[in-house]
Motif scaffolding. Structure first.
Motif, mmCIF file in Angstrom:
data_model
loop_
_atom_site.group_PDB
_atom_site.id
_atom_site.type_symbol
_atom_site.label_atom_id
_atom_site.label_comp_id
_atom_site.label_asym_id
_atom_site.label_seq_id
_atom_site.Cartn_x
_atom_site.Cartn_y
_atom_site.Cartn_z
ATOM 1 N N SER A 288 0.838 -1.201 0.000
ATOM 2 C CA SER A 288 0.000 0.000 0.000
ATOM 3 C C SER A 288 0.871 1.248 0.000
ATOM 4 N N SER A 289 0.190 2.384 -0.200
ATOM 5 C CA SER A 289 0.899 3.670 -0.202
ATOM 6 C C SER A 289 1.292 4.100 1.208
ATOM 7 N N HIS A 290 0.823 3.396 2.227
ATOM 8 C CA HIS A 290 1.116 3.761 3.615
ATOM 9 C C HIS A 290 2.583 3.536 3.974
ATOM 10 N N ASP A 291 3.167 2.458 3.419
ATOM 11 C CA ASP A 291 4.543 2.115 3.764
ATOM 12 C C ASP A 291 5.220 1.521 2.532
ATOM 13 N N PRO A 292 6.423 1.984 2.175
ATOM 14 C CA PRO A 292 7.082 1.484 0.964
ATOM 15 C C PRO A 292 7.531 0.024 1.052
ATOM 16 N N LYS A 293 7.626 -0.534 2.276
ATOM 17 C CA LYS A 293 8.110 -1.906 2.419
ATOM 18 C C LYS A 293 7.147 -2.806 3.177
ATOM 19 N N LYS A 294 6.548 -2.301 4.221
ATOM 20 C CA LYS A 294 5.715 -3.122 5.091
ATOM 21 C C LYS A 294 4.357 -3.420 4.456
ATOM 22 N N LEU A 295 3.939 -4.677 4.534
ATOM 23 C CA LEU A 295 2.628 -5.065 4.029
ATOM 24 C C LEU A 295 1.543 -4.678 5.028
ATOM 25 N N THR A 296 0.314 -4.624 4.557
ATOM 26 C CA THR A 296 -0.802 -4.278 5.431
ATOM 27 C C THR A 296 -1.982 -5.209 5.190
ATOM 28 N N THR A 297 -2.794 -5.386 6.204
ATOM 29 C CA THR A 297 -4.033 -6.156 6.066
ATOM 30 C C THR A 297 -5.179 -5.187 5.822
ATOM 31 N N LEU A 298 -6.322 -5.733 5.428
ATOM 32 C CA LEU A 298 -7.503 -4.896 5.240
ATOM 33 C C LEU A 298 -7.941 -4.284 6.574
ATOM 34 N N GLY A 299 -7.820 -5.064 7.653
ATOM 35 C CA GLY A 299 -8.200 -4.563 8.969
ATOM 36 C C GLY A 299 -7.345 -3.385 9.390
ATOM 37 N N GLU A 300 -6.031 -3.463 9.142
ATOM 38 C CA GLU A 300 -5.129 -2.361 9.496
ATOM 39 C C GLU A 300 -5.433 -1.126 8.649
ATOM 40 N N TYR A 301 -5.783 -1.346 7.383
ATOM 41 C CA TYR A 301 -6.156 -0.234 6.503
ATOM 42 C C TYR A 301 -7.375 0.491 7.064
ATOM 43 N N VAL A 302 -8.406 -0.278 7.447
ATOM 44 C CA VAL A 302 -9.639 0.316 7.968
ATOM 45 C C VAL A 302 -9.364 1.121 9.232
ATOM 46 N N GLU A 303 -8.485 0.622 10.096
ATOM 47 C CA GLU A 303 -8.147 1.342 11.339
ATOM 48 C C GLU A 303 -7.500 2.696 11.050
ATOM 49 N N ARG A 304 -6.780 2.807 9.942
ATOM 50 C CA ARG A 304 -6.084 4.057 9.607
ATOM 51 C C ARG A 304 -6.952 5.029 8.812
ATOM 52 N N MET A 305 -8.115 4.600 8.366
ATOM 53 C CA MET A 305 -8.963 5.452 7.527
ATOM 54 C C MET A 305 -9.414 6.706 8.287
ATOM 55 N N PRO A 306 -9.331 7.885 7.648
ATOM 56 C CA PRO A 306 -9.889 9.090 8.281
ATOM 57 C C PRO A 306 -11.412 9.001 8.357
ATOM 58 N N GLU A 307 -12.000 9.806 9.209
ATOM 59 C CA GLU A 307 -13.443 9.710 9.454
ATOM 60 C C GLU A 307 -14.271 9.982 8.201
ATOM 61 N N ASP A 308 -13.796 10.867 7.342
ATOM 62 C CA ASP A 308 -14.603 11.217 6.167
ATOM 63 C C ASP A 308 -14.431 10.231 5.008
#
Length: 515
Positions: A288-308
């Motif tokens: 993902s665009s969140h980290d150039p090396k570290k993988l992410t799960t869908l759950g971690e993505y949802v936790e980082r989502m802004p409110e809007d």
């Protein structure tokens, strides 16, 4: 299969007579009275002549018999014993052979171990024993990454011992290869590769299943229809997926090692197993665009989502380099929204099969329209786009007409901030990667989809092109620039230009004019 005639003589306890059953395998048999010294059963085979070319070994060879028993009946609960008779000279008190005197010696040998490893409690089996058994059934000389000992009790009883390998098998993507668990019935091997016991996306799992509720004579045709097999498959699949989830939560480092080897295979389950989709989705990792090396799960993505943010954004492509430099991401980068990079080939099939996760819809940033920010920001962006559209209306009609062979619509973009153009698809259109895969597999049967060409109304190239169009709508250079813009959009997303020779010629002419 191996005999010209089979004779069975049996005597029941408490009866004087025995019964003889005899058949030559032609569909008929005879039953007569016979004599037997004691109760029990004797089966006599009149063997067929040895014919190794047709799979008929020498079945009086004790080595052949031992090999067959070891392969198919090693874990039968009762001893399988061979008795071999031989003559040897008699000896005197000093141990010297007595001339012309021999005696008969009966040698007995138990051929089966009678110790199925899957019936023993986990705490009584060492890791070395499990590893040795895994290597025996899988022909993989690496240690297994995980061992699962499973037991089901109730209306159907069966046991399973399954292994997750530490390395992906070299033939994991060769579908003509045989996969599946070994199937035992009452500790007798009846099938080496029972593919019906696991779904294809778990084909990397090795192991054995032993059931007492199946007939020994079960055939592959019967397995397809047997309800016990279907229930076993369902139960074993869920147990494996639940264990992977527990494993991922408790030992992320070990799970990521598994993911690096077999993650792409597991991803196939999203499109192939709708019943377990909710179990598989939390197990998936993405770039993902969140980290150039570290993988992410869908759950971690949802936790980082802004409110809007209301949707999970993703973009598929051939590689991270292509995707993260795509013009489709420009507005998302500007707003600080994270985007998943779906760069594995299987992701092209996964994305359409996973419409949402935890109530959040998955949306491709390369399809449909883009509406980012608050309601007020969206309203302002839409008003600005409509106002700009009036100025570009005639030019967009011209581009649409010029590129009608490849483009079905030309419109102003809300996703571009630096690039002049990009190509997008409709909400339900296949992605360029999926379209390419379908075309390669289906040949001419799959027609090329027309795309939507989006223009960045504030870009200098589009501004000058509009000025030139307003000055002379018949200017032949305008059509050349239309094809250059289409080629630019195709290359930016990692696709091939439709006419490389023409595109190269136009670029060369443009360079000459610029110099």
């Amino acid at each position: 299969m191996v005999a010209d005639k089979v004779t069975l003589v049996t005597r029941r306890a408490g009866e004087e007579k025995a019964t003889r059953w005899q058949s030559t395998g032609d569909g008929q048999y005879t039953i007569d009275d016979d004599h037997r010294f004691m109760r029990g059963t004797t089966i006599t085979l009149d063997l067929k002549p040895v014919d190794k070319d047709h799979g008929i070994d020498d079945f009086v060879d004790f080595g052949v018999i031992e090999r067959i028993v070891k392969r198919y009946s090693d874990f039968v609960a009762y001893p399988i014993v061979t008795k071999q008779q031989r003559e040897e000279p008699e000896r005197d008190a000093d141990g010297k052979p007595i001339p012309d005197k021999t005696r008969t010696v009966i040698e007995e040998k138990t051929l089966n171990s009678m110790k199925p490893i899957w019936t023993r409690p986990r705490k009584e089996v060492s890791q070395e024993e499990y590893a040795e058994f895994y290597k025996h059934i899988s022909h993989d000389w690496n240690e297994p990454l995980e061992v699962l000992s499973l037991r089901a009790e109730g209306r159907i009883e069966y046991q399973a011992l399954v292994f997750i390998p530490s390395k992906a098998p070299w033939d994991i993507y060769y579908r003509e290869q045989q996969f599946g668990l070994q199937l035992y019935v009452r500790r007798i091997l009846v099938m080496d590769h029972c593919e019906e016991l696991l779904p294809p996306y778990l084909r990397f799992v090795k192991g054995v299943v032993d059931s007492a509720d199946l007939p020994l004579s079960i055939s592959r045709e019967m397995i397809h229809q047997d309800r016990h097999i279907h229930q076993m498959r369902k139960w074993i699949t869920r147990k494996i997926l639940d264990h992977l989830k527990e494993w991922k939560d408790q030992d992320a480092e070990k799970y990521l090692k598994f993911w690096g080897e077999l993650g792409q295979v597991l991803k196939e389950g999203i499109s192939h197993d709708s019943e377990n989709r909710d179990r598989i989705a939390p197990l998936l990792y993405f770039q993902s665009s969140h980290d150039p090396k570290k993988l992410t799960t869908l759950g971690e993505y949802v936790e980082r989502m802004p409110e809007d943010q209301e949707e999970i954004y993703y973009l598929s492509g051939e590689s991270r380099l292509v995707v993260e430099n795509s013009p489709h991401l420009e507005a998302f980068k500007a707003k600080g929204y994270e985007v998943l990079y779906l760069v594995d080939p299987v992701d092209e099939i996964l994305a359409p099969a996973l419409p949402e996760y935890e109530g959040k819809k998955l949306k491709s940033v390369g399809k449909g329209t883009v509406e980012l920010g608050s309601d007020e920001e969206r309203k302002q962006a839409e008003e600005a786009r409509k106002e700009k559209e009036k100025a570009y209306k005639e030019l967009m009609k011209f581009l649409e007409k010029t590129l009608e062979e490849w483009v079905r619509e030309v419109r102003l973009s809300t996703r571009l901030t630096t690039s002049p153009v990009c190509l997008v698809g409709g909400e339900f259109d296949p992605s360029p990667g999926l379209e390419r895969m379908m075309r390669e597999s289906g040949g001419a049967a799959f027609s090329r989809q027309k795309r939507i060409l989006e223009l960045h109304g504030e870009h200098e190239i589009l501004g000058k092109l509009k000025e030139r169009f307003a000055a002379d709508k018949e200017d032949p250079v305008l059509a050349d620039y239309a094809h250059l813009l289409l080629g630019y959009a195709l290359l930016a997303e990692g696709s091939e230009v439709h006419d490389p020779a023409k595109f190269n010629r136009l670029v060369g002419e443009l360079m000459v004019k610029g110099l």
